[in-house]
Design a protein around this motif. Structure first.
Motif, PDB file in Angstrom:
ATOM      1  N   LYS A   1       0.803  -1.216   0.000  1.00 47.62           N
ATOM      2  CA  LYS A   1       0.000   0.000   0.000  1.00 47.62           C
ATOM      3  C   LYS A   1       0.844   1.278   0.000  1.00 47.62           C
ATOM      4  N   ASP A   2       1.914   1.302   0.804  1.00 44.42           N
ATOM      5  CA  ASP A   2       2.623   2.566   0.959  1.00 44.42           C
ATOM      6  C   ASP A   2       3.927   2.649   0.175  1.00 44.42           C
ATOM      7  N   LEU A   3       4.079   1.769  -0.770  1.00 42.12           N
ATOM      8  CA  LEU A   3       5.297   1.791  -1.591  1.00 42.12           C
ATOM      9  C   LEU A   3       5.323   3.091  -2.409  1.00 42.12           C
ATOM     10  N   PRO A   4       6.466   3.804  -2.394  1.00 43.93           N
ATOM     11  CA  PRO A   4       6.533   5.040  -3.190  1.00 43.93           C
ATOM     12  C   PRO A   4       6.252   4.737  -4.672  1.00 43.93           C
ATOM     13  N   ILE A   5       5.592   5.711  -5.331  1.00 45.07           N
ATOM     14  CA  ILE A   5       5.153   5.486  -6.699  1.00 45.07           C
ATOM     15  C   ILE A   5       6.283   5.065  -7.639  1.00 45.07           C
ATOM     16  N   TYR A   6       7.463   5.734  -7.528  1.00 41.93           N
ATOM     17  CA  TYR A   6       8.527   5.415  -8.493  1.00 41.93           C
ATOM     18  C   TYR A   6       8.984   3.974  -8.332  1.00 41.93           C
ATOM     19  N   GLN A   7       8.948   3.478  -7.090  1.00 37.15           N
ATOM     20  CA  GLN A   7       9.324   2.072  -6.883  1.00 37.15           C
ATOM     21  C   GLN A   7       8.273   1.128  -7.465  1.00 37.15           C
ATOM     22  N   ALA A   8       7.008   1.515  -7.278  1.00 38.12           N
ATOM     23  CA  ALA A   8       5.919   0.690  -7.811  1.00 38.12           C
ATOM     24  C   ALA A   8       6.035   0.612  -9.326  1.00 38.12           C
ATOM     25  N   ILE A   9       6.321   1.772  -9.947  1.00 39.51           N
ATOM     26  CA  ILE A   9       6.443   1.803 -11.399  1.00 39.51           C
ATOM     27  C   ILE A   9       7.614   0.936 -11.857  1.00 39.51           C
ATOM     28  N   GLN A  10       8.693   1.021 -11.111  1.00 40.68           N
ATOM     29  CA  GLN A  10       9.865   0.207 -11.431  1.00 40.68           C
ATOM     30  C   GLN A  10       9.483  -1.266 -11.447  1.00 40.68           C
ATOM     31  N   LYS A  11       8.746  -1.657 -10.427  1.00 40.19           N
ATOM     32  CA  LYS A  11       8.334  -3.051 -10.280  1.00 40.19           C
ATOM     33  C   LYS A  11       7.465  -3.498 -11.469  1.00 40.19           C
ATOM     34  N   ILE A  12       6.535  -2.602 -11.837  1.00 41.03           N
ATOM     35  CA  ILE A  12       5.650  -2.949 -12.950  1.00 41.03           C
ATOM     36  C   ILE A  12       6.435  -3.036 -14.257  1.00 41.03           C
ATOM     37  N   LYS A  13       7.354  -2.086 -14.423  1.00 43.09           N
ATOM     38  CA  LYS A  13       8.133  -2.090 -15.663  1.00 43.09           C
ATOM     39  C   LYS A  13       8.983  -3.347 -15.798  1.00 43.09           C
ATOM     40  N   GLU A  14       9.548  -3.752 -14.683  1.00 42.73           N
ATOM     41  CA  GLU A  14      10.345  -4.986 -14.713  1.00 42.73           C
ATOM     42  C   GLU A  14       9.486  -6.165 -15.169  1.00 42.73           C
ATOM     43  N   LEU A  15       8.283  -6.180 -14.630  1.00 37.69           N
ATOM     44  CA  LEU A  15       7.369  -7.264 -15.000  1.00 37.69           C
ATOM     45  C   LEU A  15       7.032  -7.198 -16.495  1.00 37.69           C
ATOM     46  N   LEU A  16       6.805  -5.970 -16.996  1.00 42.71           N
ATOM     47  CA  LEU A  16       6.448  -5.801 -18.405  1.00 42.71           C
ATOM     48  C   LEU A  16       7.577  -6.274 -19.321  1.00 42.71           C
ATOM     49  N   TYR A  17       8.808  -6.028 -18.875  1.00 48.60           N
ATOM     50  CA  TYR A  17       9.946  -6.503 -19.677  1.00 48.60           C
ATOM     51  C   TYR A  17      10.069  -8.009 -19.585  1.00 48.60           C
ATOM     52  N   LYS A  18       9.889  -8.489 -18.374  1.00 45.90           N
ATOM     53  CA  LYS A  18      10.024  -9.922 -18.146  1.00 45.90           C
ATOM     54  C   LYS A  18       9.019 -10.705 -18.991  1.00 45.90           C
ATOM     55  N   LYS A  19       7.837 -10.154 -19.096  1.00 51.57           N
ATOM     56  CA  LYS A  19       6.786 -10.838 -19.855  1.00 51.57           C
ATOM     57  C   LYS A  19       6.830 -10.503 -21.349  1.00 51.57           C
ATOM     58  N   ASP A  20       7.881  -9.785 -21.746  1.00 52.14           N
ATOM     59  CA  ASP A  20       8.017  -9.392 -23.152  1.00 52.14           C
ATOM     60  C   ASP A  20       6.870  -8.531 -23.658  1.00 52.14           C
ATOM     61  N   ILE A  21       6.257  -7.808 -22.753  1.00 55.18           N
ATOM     62  CA  ILE A  21       5.204  -6.896 -23.194  1.00 55.18           C
ATOM     63  C   ILE A  21       5.863  -5.621 -23.717  1.00 55.18           C
TER      64      ILE A  21
END
Lengths: 596, 293
Positions: free
Chosen positions: A570-590
């Protein structure tokens, strides 16, 4: 001791003497307020009308002027045994929905037939409706015997004709009674002075012999979840699942399952106000429970016991329905279904046959008109929990809403296994879709991304919206083709004909449909929606097919089985959350790194 | 389960159904026994809480003890208490006690009109501020789309035709001839914009049931219903110029129940102490169609 109470409905064809019967019953049992009889007699004298017992009931001016009962009215009287509530149901076909309203509240029915007019259309229709509504105790009163000089022959004729009809609909009345309501013949004990050939009981005696509805506590537990309360005032931290137990019983410590979600928990406490603490509670009571585990469920689920026969879960069922709507019941129209505490969209899939309830003739028709009864197959947008009505009545019947009104009532006769409405729909959509010459692969190559619908969910107020917008900005700056679709856009634009905000189901459906357009165009679509559940994800996935869906959950997850793609605290800073999502997007080849 | 349990469970079900389906919901509290039982049932339904506003129409001619009782209970039970009034009529002294109009017209102005506009939110509403202990102008001015009322079917002819969920149009009018069907615990909870629904959880209760329940639950009812040694008590409460006590020496709930079961009131209408009902044949019905509760 307070007296036992019983609701009895009086039905029959128009003018067969219902109001007269009730008026005379009230008078003969001494149940009228002091002076009421005299007052009505006086009124009749003043307006030069002959006195009628029916006038006692016609409290509304409207009704007196038309001379027919428009709506169900209740009157009350006592015998030594019981307190009776007599519901006067209108006989005119125009007011069938009022008759049904009255009858649905009753435990037994008195059905009147005018001996002179004999069995009429509504004598049959009402008999049929009584059995449809689930009223098992029916007493048939053959009225106006005075008009045929108390002839046994005339009486027998009506009895045999009506018995034959009831046989066809598998209904056996408790008794037939010859009466003359206006003359008070056979209403109360010892009042039969004219028909020595009749040896049976009077109406009042038969009424006292009626049985109270049996307790449903021996059946499997059925507890439709009406709501979930968490009132925090005064430091109250109980999370209470409330509703009324339809059948069965349940104790503290029992394992329970909620359908259709299939979530499980254990009863921790039985809650109440101004009540001693209880360990067990049974059918009929409106109550509340707390559970041993924090379970995220919504109103509309059906709670059953893990050790008992479970409810059926399905999206297609066969039912008998009677239609009261102004407009006919038709295919390809969205209706609202209310079954137990569940509400969902429902479509008419097929009409098996339409029945004329008065003539018992069947025909094939493309629609079901007002006052008709039909066997139909219905299909809901999402699965619901129910029972076959012959097994458990309360959870085997439903109403259909059309244009804000209850337009039909139905009883479920069978659960049908079939592909879901959405799968059917998506198949036909994909079939008729005119494909462009640009292949999905070419789009992926050009945009450097695989189309994807990114859904950000989680509880309210955890920063989903901010995250979604920041993610869009980040991807946009990285030259991705991305679009953020706020749910409010839906409300204001495409979805402006969605009636109420609670109509979430329709919202989800539209969101899924729109996501399909965006992803088909090769885009990354980002949207937020609070408290998405397993079934709703399924709907989105189905509609967004053949493209994929990525579910990101912020804060506490309310999914039961669905594996979330990315969990963000819930309280993860936005830039970290975005980083996490981006990593996933790369990992999934999206997101695809540029290749030359 | 006995018949009081059944009535209680049904009312709780209806209250919860209303709370689930209506975003802008309120309950009318007339301070009388019926709506006080209704308030108690709300505490049952919501497990000790009352998560909706209670609306009272103050005609300023209510028996003074009623207002004192209202505020005492409201503070004690931490109720979200709201009242409305017909300021225009009161300021212009356009009332029956002021001698300008008859009883029915007075009811229409001070009750029906005040109620209509208070529910619609276009006349001021006053809300009890629990911090300050007095009423302040309410900032919530949205119309109430669901209104819970303590009407009983046995009270009077027209009420015996009510539904549990009864639609009213924009003018608060009641179309008796065309009411929605109700069956199998399913009620009309869908409504077109601009209309609202009156909800009647006590429809199947009788006057006797009300008293039996007050006794069973030990509900603190206003003491105007009891004889305090003068051989008189109120059977129905209203404005003092038009509501008169009946002759009765019932001093407590038990004695009232006895009186209703077997005594002299067994066959006399409950509202017989209300003068406005007697002014024309269908007094209450006329008022009701125009929005009276």
């Amino acid at each position: 001791m307070p007296l036992e109470q019983m609701n009895i409905v009086i039905v029959g064809h128009v003018d067969h003497g219902k109001s007269t019967l009730i008026g005379r019953l009230l008078a003969d049992t001494g149940s009228l307020p002091e002076g009421k009889l005299e007052q009505v007699r006086e009124m009749c004298k003043r307006s030069a009308k002959p006195f009628e017992y029916a006038f006692l009931l016609d409290a509304l001016k409207d009704e007196q002027s038309q001379g027919i009962t428009i709506d169900t009215a209740r009157s009350f009287f006592n015998t030594e045994k019981r307190h009776y509530i007599i519901i006067d149901a209108p006989g005119h076909i125009e007011f069938l929905k009022n008759m049904i309203t009255g009858a649905a509240r009753a435990e037994a029915a008195l059905l009147l037939i005018d001996v002179k007019e004999g069995v009429q259309e509504n004598s049959r229709r009402h008999g049929f409706m009584m059995s449809f509504l689930g009223i098992k105790q029916i007493i048939v009163l053959v009225n106006k015997m005075d008009l045929v000089h108390y002839s046994q022959k005339a009486y027998d004729h009506v009895v045999s004709e009506y018995t034959a009809f009831l046989k066809e609909i598998n209904l056996e009345p408790l008794a037939f009674v010859p009466i003359a309501a206006r003359e008070g013949q056979n209403l109360i004990p010892y009042s039969n002075t004219e028909m020595s050939w009749y040896k049976g009981q009077s109406i009042l005696e038969l009424m006292d012999g009626l049985e109270k509805e049996k307790s449903q506590s021996f059946q499997p537990l059925r507890f439709p979840v009406q709501d979930i309360y968490k009132f925090t005032e005064e430091g109250d931290d109980r999370r209470i699942v409330v509703g009324t137990i339809e059948t069965g019983s349940v104790s503290v410590g029992d394992e329970v399952v909620f359908y259709p979600s299939q979530k499980k928990s254990v009863i921790k406490t039985i809650e109440g106000f101004n009540l001693p603490s209880q360990k067990k509670i049974e059918s009929g009571f409106a109550t509340g429970f707390t559970l041993e585990t924090q379970l995220y469920i919504k109103p509309g689920e059906l709670m059953c016991k893990a050790t008992e026969t479970r409810a059926l879960v399905g999206a297609t069922f066969r039912a008998n329905i009677f239609w009261m709507g102004k407009n006919p019941l038709i295919k390809n129209k969205r209706y609202k279904l209310k079954l137990g505490s569940a509400r969902t969209s429902v479509y008419l899939k097929e009409i098996v046959s339409v029945l004329n309830a008065a003539e018992l003739t069947q025909e094939n028709k493309p629609e079901v008109e007002r006052h008709e009864v039909a066997e139909c197959i219905f299909q809901t947008l999402k699965p619901v929990a129910f029972d076959i009505s012959s097994q458990i009545e309360a959870t085997g019947r439903f109403v259909v809403i059309d244009d804000y009104e209850i337009a039909g009532g139905g009883i479920i006769t069978d659960c049908i296994e079939t592909e879901s409405l959405l799968t059917d729909y998506v198949k036909s959509r994909e079939f008729s879709w005119e494909r462009s010459d640009i292949s999905p692969f070419k789009r992926t190559e050009k945009f450097g991304q695989k189309p994807q619908f990114i859904v950000i969910t989680g509880p309210r107020r955890v920063g989903k919206l901010a995250l979604a917008k920041a993610l869009e900005a980040e991807l946009f700056l990285a030259n991705k083709s991305v679009y953020f679709l706020g749910i409010s856009n839906l409300l204001a634009g495409l979805g402006s004909d969605v009636r109420v905000a609670e109509d979430r189901e329709e919202h989800i459906r539209r969101l899924g449909e729109m996501s399909h357009l965006f992803t088909d165009a090769g885009l990354l679509l980002i949207s937020t929606i609070s408290d998405l559940d397993d079934n709703e994800v399924k709907i989105l996935k189905t509609l967004n097919a053949p493209n994929d869906l990525l579910v990101i959950n912020v804060g506490e997850s309310h999914f039961y089985e669905f594996p979330v793609d990315c969990l963000i605290e819930k309280d993860l800073p936005i830039y970290q959350a975005i980083q996490k999502i981006k990593e996933l997007l790369y990992k999934k080849d999206i997101l695809i790194e540029y290749y030359l | 389960m006995n018949h009081l349990d059944k009535l209680e469970s049904q009312s709780i079900y209806i209250l919860r159904e209303a709370y689930r389906e209506f975003k802008s919901l309120c309950m009318l509290w007339s301070i009388g026994k019926d709506s006080t039982v209704l308030l108690w049932l709300a505490r049952k339904a919501f497990l000790g809480h009352v998560p909706l506003p209670l609306v009272h129409i103050d005609t300023h001619y209510k028996i003074p003890a009623m207002i004192a009782y209202r505020d005492k209970i409201a503070l004690e039970w931490k109720l979200n208490m709201v009242y409305g009034e017909n300021k225009q009529a009161l300021d212009a002294k356009n009332t029956f006690p002021d001698g300008k109009i008859d009883r029915l017209s007075c009811c229409k102005l001070l009750k029906s009109e005040a109620l209509k506009h208070t529910l619609a939110g276009d006349w001021p509403r006053y809300r009890l501020d629990h911090g300050q202990g007095h009423y302040v102008l309410d900032t919530y001015t949205e119309p109430y789309t669901g209104v819970i009322v303590g009407a009983r079917a046995d009270e009077e002819g027209s009420r015996s035709k009510e539904r549990y969920f009864s639609p009213r149009d924009k003018q608060s009018d009641w179309d008796v001839g065309d009411q929605p069907p109700e069956l199998w615990n399913q009620y009309k909870t869908d409504f077109a914009p601009g209309t609202h629904i009156r909800i009647h959880p006590l429809l199947d209760w009788t006057e006797l049931n009300i008293w039996e329940y007050i006794e069973r639950e030990n509900i603190p009812i206003i003491d105007l219903y009891f004889d305090k040694g003068e051989g008189k008590r109120y059977r129905s409460l209203g404005c003092y110029p038009c509501t008169f006590p009946v002759e009765s020496s019932s001093k407590n709930v038990q004695e009232i129940i006895e009186e209703l079961r077997s005594g002299k009131f067994a066959n006399i209408a409950e509202r017989s102490g209300r003068a406005q009902d007697k002014e024309d044949g269908g007094g209450l019905e006329t008022l009701r169609r125009e929005g009276y509760m």
